[in-house]
Design a protein around this motif. Structure first.
Motif, PDB file in Angstrom:
ATOM      1  N   ALA A  13      -2.186   6.318  -8.037  1.00  0.00           N
ATOM      2  CA  ALA A  13      -2.155   7.241  -9.171  1.00  0.00           C
ATOM      3  C   ALA A  13      -3.207   8.347  -9.053  1.00  0.00           C
ATOM      4  O   ALA A  13      -3.019   9.436  -9.585  1.00  0.00           O
ATOM      5  N   GLU A  14      -4.295   8.088  -8.352  1.00  0.00           N
ATOM      6  CA  GLU A  14      -5.344   9.099  -8.164  1.00  0.00           C
ATOM      7  C   GLU A  14      -5.077   9.970  -6.938  1.00  0.00           C
ATOM      8  O   GLU A  14      -5.951  10.697  -6.487  1.00  0.00           O
ATOM      9  N   LYS A  15      -3.882   9.869  -6.373  1.00  0.00           N
ATOM     10  CA  LYS A  15      -3.451  10.627  -5.186  1.00  0.00           C
ATOM     11  C   LYS A  15      -4.228  10.239  -3.925  1.00  0.00           C
ATOM     12  O   LYS A  15      -4.268  10.977  -2.959  1.00  0.00           O
ATOM     13  N   LYS A  16      -4.848   9.069  -3.923  1.00  0.00           N
ATOM     14  CA  LYS A  16      -5.503   8.572  -2.715  1.00  0.00           C
ATOM     15  C   LYS A  16      -4.438   7.946  -1.833  1.00  0.00           C
ATOM     16  O   LYS A  16      -3.549   7.258  -2.308  1.00  0.00           O
ATOM     17  N   ARG A  17      -4.565   8.197  -0.520  1.00  0.00           N
ATOM     18  CA  ARG A  17      -3.570   7.716   0.432  1.00  0.00           C
ATOM     19  C   ARG A  17      -4.128   6.601   1.290  1.00  0.00           C
ATOM     20  O   ARG A  17      -5.280   6.603   1.660  1.00  0.00           O
ATOM     21  N   PHE A  18      -3.239   5.677   1.598  1.00  0.00           N
ATOM     22  CA  PHE A  18      -3.501   4.683   2.626  1.00  0.00           C
ATOM     23  C   PHE A  18      -2.359   4.793   3.619  1.00  0.00           C
ATOM     24  O   PHE A  18      -1.201   4.814   3.225  1.00  0.00           O
ATOM     25  N   ASN A  19      -2.666   4.892   4.889  1.00  0.00           N
ATOM     26  CA  ASN A  19      -1.659   4.945   5.937  1.00  0.00           C
ATOM     27  C   ASN A  19      -1.976   3.871   6.951  1.00  0.00           C
ATOM     28  O   ASN A  19      -3.140   3.721   7.340  1.00  0.00           O
ATOM     29  N   GLY A  20      -0.983   3.143   7.374  1.00  0.00           N
ATOM     30  CA  GLY A  20      -1.219   2.158   8.406  1.00  0.00           C
ATOM     31  C   GLY A  20       0.002   1.310   8.688  1.00  0.00           C
ATOM     32  O   GLY A  20       1.006   1.377   7.982  1.00  0.00           O
ATOM     33  N   PHE A  21      -0.107   0.535   9.753  1.00  0.00           N
ATOM     34  CA  PHE A  21       0.967  -0.375  10.116  1.00  0.00           C
ATOM     35  C   PHE A  21       0.851  -1.659   9.311  1.00  0.00           C
ATOM     36  O   PHE A  21      -0.249  -2.149   9.062  1.00  0.00           O
ATOM     37  N   ALA A  22       1.999  -2.172   8.918  1.00  0.00           N
ATOM     38  CA  ALA A  22       2.028  -3.415   8.154  1.00  0.00           C
ATOM     39  C   ALA A  22       3.167  -4.280   8.653  1.00  0.00           C
ATOM     40  O   ALA A  22       4.215  -3.785   9.048  1.00  0.00           O
ATOM     41  N   SER A  23       2.937  -5.577   8.632  1.00  0.00           N
ATOM     42  CA  SER A  23       4.057  -6.491   8.818  1.00  0.00           C
ATOM     43  C   SER A  23       4.591  -6.776   7.423  1.00  0.00           C
ATOM     44  O   SER A  23       3.847  -6.737   6.445  1.00  0.00           O
ATOM     45  N   PHE A  24       5.888  -6.999   7.332  1.00  0.00           N
ATOM     46  CA  PHE A  24       6.443  -7.305   6.014  1.00  0.00           C
ATOM     47  C   PHE A  24       7.555  -8.331   6.148  1.00  0.00           C
ATOM     48  O   PHE A  24       8.198  -8.459   7.181  1.00  0.00           O
ATOM     49  N   GLU A  25       7.699  -9.079   5.073  1.00  0.00           N
ATOM     50  CA  GLU A  25       8.759 -10.078   4.996  1.00  0.00           C
ATOM     51  C   GLU A  25       9.116 -10.291   3.537  1.00  0.00           C
ATOM     52  O   GLU A  25       8.380  -9.895   2.636  1.00  0.00           O
TER      53      GLU A  25
END
Length: 97
Positions: A13-25
């Motif tokens: 909501a504060e327009k802060k970004r996180f970018n990265g690789f993630a595993s998901f299931e």
């Protein structure tokens, strides 16, 4: 369960970004993300599928699946190994139950 990997952007909501690789299931009606930092999975997020809003797909510049959850916007970028299709199919299945 099948564990997939994708490049994920999260904009809060504060327009802060996180970018990265993630595993998901998908586990018990939730999308579980584990973000990678080096050889460690350092951050784990569990997103109940029934709380996902604004689910959309953009195929203009490669496949992107995006949605909102808990005041954050999530974008999954497809690297060509079918992770966007897997994500889309499982979210759609989970929301129809």
């Amino acid at each position: 369960m099948i564990d997939m990997f994708a490049y994920v952007q999260i904009i809060n909501a504060e327009k802060k970004r996180f970018n990265g690789f993630a595993s998901f299931e998908f586990i018990n009606g939730s999308l579980t993300l584990a973000f990678m930092r080096g050889f460690k999975k350092t951050l784990r997020i569990s997103i109940p599928i029934n709380e996902v809003t604004n689910l959309s797909e953009n195929t203009e510049f490669g496949s992107r699946i995006s949605f909102d959850y808990d005041n954050s916007h999530f974008v999954f970028l497809d690297s060509g190994f079918g992770e966007s299709q897997f994500l889309k199919e499982n979210i759609i299945q989970a929301t129809q139950k």
